[in-house]
Design an enzyme around this catalytic site. Structure first.
Site, PDB file in Angstrom:
ATOM      1  N   GLU A   1       0.651  -1.387   0.078  1.00 35.39           N
ATOM      2  CA  GLU A   1      -0.003  -0.066  -0.100  1.00 35.39           C
ATOM      3  C   GLU A   1       0.898   1.314   0.075  1.00 35.39           C
ATOM      4  O   GLU A   1       1.245   1.960   1.143  1.00 35.39           O
ATOM      5  CB  GLU A   1      -0.962  -0.132   1.190  1.00 35.39           C
TER       6      GLU A   1
ATOM      7  N   GLU B   1      -6.361  -7.334  -0.473  1.00 37.04           N
ATOM      8  CA  GLU B   1      -6.657  -6.982   0.691  1.00 37.04           C
ATOM      9  C   GLU B   1      -7.889  -6.273   1.029  1.00 37.04           C
ATOM     10  O   GLU B   1      -8.334  -5.348   0.275  1.00 37.04           O
ATOM     11  CB  GLU B   1      -5.311  -6.301   1.370  1.00 37.04           C
TER      12      GLU B   1
HETATM   13  C1  IDC Z   1      -3.174  -3.459  10.531  1.00 35.56           C
HETATM   14  C2  IDC Z   1      -3.308  -4.518  11.490  1.00 35.56           C
HETATM   15  C3  IDC Z   1      -2.992  -4.264  12.794  1.00 35.56           C
HETATM   16  C4  IDC Z   1      -1.512  -3.777  12.839  1.00 35.56           C
HETATM   17  C5  IDC Z   1      -1.409  -2.527  12.001  1.00 35.56           C
HETATM   18  C6  IDC Z   1       0.152  -2.202  11.847  1.00 35.56           C
HETATM   19  O1  IDC Z   1      -4.694  -4.976  11.166  1.00 35.56           O
HETATM   20  O2  IDC Z   1      -3.186  -5.471  13.660  1.00 35.56           O
HETATM   21  O3  IDC Z   1      -1.331  -3.196  14.295  1.00 35.56           O
HETATM   22  O4  IDC Z   1      -1.861  -3.065  10.644  1.00 35.56           O
HETATM   23  O5  IDC Z   1       0.285  -0.844  11.262  1.00 35.56           O
HETATM   24  C7  IDC Z   1      -4.271  -1.858   5.766  1.00 35.56           C
HETATM   25  C8  IDC Z   1      -2.750  -2.713   5.700  1.00 35.56           C
HETATM   26  C9  IDC Z   1      -2.647  -3.571   6.964  1.00 35.56           C
HETATM   27  C10 IDC Z   1      -3.364  -2.965   8.253  1.00 35.56           C
HETATM   28  C11 IDC Z   1      -4.878  -2.868   7.911  1.00 35.56           C
HETATM   29  C12 IDC Z   1      -5.794  -2.372   8.909  1.00 35.56           C
HETATM   30  O6  IDC Z   1      -2.239  -3.021   4.508  1.00 35.56           O
HETATM   31  O7  IDC Z   1      -1.337  -3.552   7.304  1.00 35.56           O
HETATM   32  O8  IDC Z   1      -3.121  -3.723   9.178  1.00 35.56           O
HETATM   33  N1  IDC Z   1      -5.096  -1.951   6.719  1.00 35.56           N
HETATM   34  O9  IDC Z   1      -5.300  -1.070   9.219  1.00 35.56           O
HETATM   35  N2  IDC Z   1      -4.439  -0.970   4.912  1.00 35.56           N
HETATM   36  C13 IDC Z   1      -5.983  -0.703   5.186  1.00 35.56           C
HETATM   37  C14 IDC Z   1      -6.126  -1.287   6.416  1.00 35.56           C
END
Ligand code: IDC
Length: 544
Positions: free
Chosen positions: A379, A466
């Protein structure tokens, strides 16, 4: 000086009245600024009288600079102005949520080298999320500071990709602001106050850009009609449970028989954090019970324990987990994505050298595995398709292709893989590529589907690598109505999709409830509500 002060006070009062009348009629959030379609060209800036009067909202009418500072009062046309453009609104746990794009326009003749912004807001407003900014709220005032890379705004330019999600009891739109900024070569700080939307209409500019963009595809008219046909014929794409070497044709993933296929599956959370789920028994449970045909191995690059922030031993450990994951998936007849999970690194070029070495090693190792797909930047955010993401992809793709010539490669898009429409006017000239759209249904809605649709219609292959049905933090309440819209869109367009994420972390995007300590043989009570939603959907698709 006196006369100017009176004029400024009058215009400020006018602005305050506008603000009051907005709140009084309880106006609903809309995303249209269509009435304000004139672009401001007035670059006159008044001398500031250095008074430090504060309005009740705490937004000062005057400059915070001590000498030679300049302001433009609210209601007056300013050469630097701000739009808070609502892109989504919904009701949730903390009240009425609104998502805004925050755009600062610089119509000065010099570049802005730094800026910060105060906005009047309801006293009970809380910030739920923010991107490319630091945001604080106190006493009815919101302070927004851009991330370092968003501080500079070229003369005639504007900021890109800055946003916030806020919640409060009223849902009234953010409107009145004061921006302080420094121009290149000037020692003093300037300020301007204003009302969002009074100077510009970004939606109109965007619409014009869009129609331009759609003319600048690299395909001819008849090509794009062809592509549209392929996109429609995607409807018949099947979720298959046998491995076949894949390729991309038009907007479709195709198997060796030339049939359109769909992939559906789940993503791990960070490999470093939940290694216990990277094994054959776990994957098999989802293959049997959900009908998944793909697993995504998410390896963070810059977060805690990430590939680019640890030592050699950490790299080795992560590569060991990828190896275990790829082998398990292969033995089970599943496709598998090796995901270079950039997130806080923002621009994929941040760790480009590491990415080059990593993908060289991976594609050498798995050169003969036709079930391995490579996702080269999860991302990108605060990044730029043309000048950063695409050049990065053009470096990595040949490295992979040298070892694994026909592999399918998935390329991330800006703004957390939402801006797939950026690709339309400037696709990468390589075969077997797909471009990502990610969604979190409680945050991302029709506006993101419109981008995806526009891309598909222009012949750009889209892969949803995702997604979840909670909000973009990976937590918060589920929005099943929005999820249903996404499901309809994905099914209608025959898209591949992946659920985030395989863990029992205490967050609503986790697939397993925190009390579930099993790593295989899951039953209904082990799944969270978001998991149950995807399970039902995937079982339907797989004919289970
Ligand atoms: C989130 C995980 C969370 C973790 C965080 C780290 O759910 O547990 O602490 O990242 O920064 C994304 C990302 C993905 C994110 C997820 C939710 O690719 O890594 O995971 N998210 O925020 N993009 C949109 C949402």
């Amino acid at each position: 000086m006196q006369e100017r002060k009176i004029r400024k006070t009058l215009s400020f009062l006018l602005a305050s009245c506008m603000m009051l009348s907005l709140s009084a009629c309880g106006s609903k959030v809309t995303s249209s600024n269509a009435e304000n379609n004139g672009k401001n060209t007035d670059s006159s800036i008044e001398e500031n009288d250095a008074s430090s009067d504060k309005t009740s909202s705490g937004i000062s009418e005057s400059s915070s600079g001590s000498s030679g500072a300049a302001t433009s009062g609210a209601g007056e046309k300013s050469s630097v102005y701000v739009d808070f453009t609502p892109t989504n609104s919904w009701d949730g746990e903390k009240g009425k949520y609104t998502q805004y794009d925050v755009t600062v326009y610089n119509n000065e003749s010099e570049k802005i080298t730094d800026w910060s912004l105060d906005a009047e807001c309801p006293a009970d407003m809380v910030v739920d999320q923010n991107w490319n900014t630091t945001v604080s709220v106190s006493g009815g005032k919101m302070n927004i500071i851009p991330a370092d890379y968003a501080k500079v705004i070229e003369a005639g330019g504007k900021t890109e990709g800055l946003g916030i999600i806020v919640a409060d009891s009223t849902g009234n739109p953010l409107s009145k602001y004061q921006i302080s900024y420094s121009l290149e070569g000037a020692s003093d700080q300037k300020t301007a106050t204003g009302i969002s939307g009074e100077n510009s209409s970004d939606s109109i500019v965007t619409a014009e850009n869009n129609s331009e963009n759609s003319n600048v595809t690299n395909s001819t008219d008849s090509d794009s009609k062809e592509d549209t046909k392929v996109a429609v014929s995607n409807n018949t794409a099947k979720v298959t449970n046998t491995l076949s070497k894949l390729h991309v044709e038009g907007t479709s993933l195709m198997n060796e028989k030339g049939e359109a296929v769909r992939l559906q599956g789940i993503s791990t959370l960070g490999l470093a954090w939940y290694p216990q789920y990277v094994n054959e028994e776990t994957f098999k449970s989802f293959k049997d019970d959900w009908g998944i045909n793909i697993i995504r191995l998410a390896m963070y690059t810059q977060e805690d324990g990430g590939y680019c922030v640890g030592d050699e031993a950490n790299k080795k450990k992560l590569k060991g987990l990828i190896d275990k994951g790829v082998k398990a998936a292969t033995d089970l007849g599943l496709y598998v994505i090796i995901d270079w999970h950039i997130l806080s690194d923002g621009n994929p070029m941040t760790h480009e050298d590491e990415a080059e070495k990593f993908f060289d090693e991976m594609s050498r190792k798995y050169a003969s595995y036709s079930n391995v797909l490579y996702e080269i930047c999860n991302e990108p955010n605060g990044s730029n398709w043309k000048s950063q993401i695409k050049p990065y992809a053009e470096k990595i793709i040949p490295i992979i292709r040298k070892n694994a010539p026909d592999s399918v490669i998935i390329v991330g898009t800006n703004t957390w893989s939402q801006d797939v429409d950026d690709v339309i006017s400037d696709p990468i000239n390589e075969k077997n590529l797909m471009y990502t759209v990610h969604f979190y249904a409680a945050t991302h809605k029709e506006n993101i589907r419109n981008k995806a649709k526009k891309a598909l219609d222009a012949g750009i292959p889209v892969f949803i690598s995702e997604s979840s049905i909670c909000d973009a933090s990976g937590n918060g309440g589920l929005d099943k109505a929005s999820a249903d819209e996404w499901k309809k869109f994905i099914n209608e367009n025959g898209l591949s999709f992946i659920e985030w994420s395989l863990s029992n972390k205490n967050e609503s995007s986790a697939i397993l409830v925190p009390s579930c300590k099993k790593t295989s043989g899951f039953t209904d009570s082990d799944y969270t509500d978001s998991a149950k939603y995807y399970r039902t959907w995937m079982r339907e698709n797989a004919g289970l």
